[in-house]
Motif scaffolding. Structure first.
Motif, PDB file in Angstrom:
ATOM      1  N   ALA A  68       0.909  -1.091  -0.068  1.00 19.86           N
ATOM      2  CA  ALA A  68       0.059  -0.056  -0.011  1.00 19.86           C
ATOM      3  C   ALA A  68       0.877   1.135   0.026  1.00 19.86           C
ATOM      4  O   ALA A  68       1.923   1.262   0.508  1.00 19.86           O
ATOM      5  CB  ALA A  68      -0.894  -0.022   1.074  1.00 19.86           C
ATOM      6  N   ARG A  69       0.465   2.165  -0.746  1.00 12.51           N
ATOM      7  CA  ARG A  69       1.205   3.468  -0.809  1.00 12.51           C
ATOM      8  C   ARG A  69       0.156   4.604  -0.380  1.00 12.51           C
ATOM      9  O   ARG A  69      -0.957   4.555  -1.238  1.00 12.51           O
ATOM     10  CB  ARG A  69       2.117   3.478  -2.207  1.00 12.51           C
ATOM     11  N   ARG A  70       0.597   5.654   0.143  1.00  8.47           N
ATOM     12  CA  ARG A  70      -0.289   6.898   0.438  1.00  8.47           C
ATOM     13  C   ARG A  70       0.027   7.857  -0.803  1.00  8.47           C
ATOM     14  O   ARG A  70       1.164   8.404  -1.023  1.00  8.47           O
ATOM     15  CB  ARG A  70       0.058   7.413   1.472  1.00  8.47           C
ATOM     16  N   SER A 148      -5.078   5.575  -0.248  1.00  8.65           N
ATOM     17  CA  SER A 148      -4.022   4.655  -0.291  1.00  8.65           C
ATOM     18  C   SER A 148      -4.231   3.620  -1.510  1.00  8.65           C
ATOM     19  O   SER A 148      -5.451   3.444  -1.761  1.00  8.65           O
ATOM     20  CB  SER A 148      -4.332   3.745   1.035  1.00  8.65           C
TER      21      SER A 148
END
Length: 195
Positions: A68-70, A148
């Motif tokens: 997961a990446r913001r 996200s």
């Protein structure tokens, strides 16, 4: 060595003597007969190549993972709100005429008399609009909006390596001819022949 000796002796000496002795009718001094000496073999061990050395390449595919990446959806924003000026009506007592001393004629008992008179101050109540708070510009901050998302990331790149396989040998046994079979003359004891 002994066989070679007897072979030479049979070929060069014995045969003529026997022939001569038989033909001449003389007395035999020694007698010989032909004999076959079998071939001589020996077992030898040899290391032979069964499979030559080789190599092959092993491929390892890349390894990926999801994480997961913001991510920023909307950056922080600043907007401005204007507040109008605030006024208030206030009443105040305003001096219209200050107190003073003057002279005036008065009629007292039918007589015209000049009198020194003190005049009080004259005031007036007036309404006035007063600025209580001036107009202002207020900054209103709207924080950034994030979300996200899942993305595929490389954990380990694809690799390859070579595997070496050594040569394979085997020990085998085989018969090797040391001395071939041969015919020789060997001494014999027979009647009428001295040995």
């Amino acid at each position: 060595m002994r066989h070679s000796f007897w072979s030479a002796l049979a070929a060069l000496i014995v045969s003529p003597l026997v022939s001569t002795s038989v033909l001449a009718g003389g007395k035999a001094l020694s007698c010989y007969e032909q004999a076959t000496v079998p071939a001589v073999y020996k077992t030898v061990n040899e290391r032979v190549l069964v499979q030559p050395a080789s190599s092959y390449v092993v491929q390892k595919p890349a390894v990926y993972s999801y994480q997961a990446r913001r991510v920023l959806v909307q950056p922080e924003r600043v907007s401005y709100r204007t507040s109008p000026a605030v006024y208030q009506t206030r009443q105040s007592r305003v001096l219209v005429q200050p107190a003073s001393v003057g002279w005036e004629y008065r009629v007292i008992n039918g007589r015209n008399i000049l009198c020194k008179v003190q005049n009080p101050a004259v005031y007036r109540t007036v309404s006035q609009k007063v600025l209580v708070q001036s107009a202002s510009r207020v900054a209103v901050r709207q924080p950034a909006i994030y979300s996200s998302v899942k993305e595929k990331v490389l954990v380990q790149p694809a690799t390859s390596y070579r595997v070496q396989k050594p040569a394979v040998y085997q020990t085998v046994s085989r018969q090797v001819l040391v001395q071939p079979a041969q015919t020789v003359w060997k001494p014999v004891k027979v009647r009428g022949c001295r040995y």
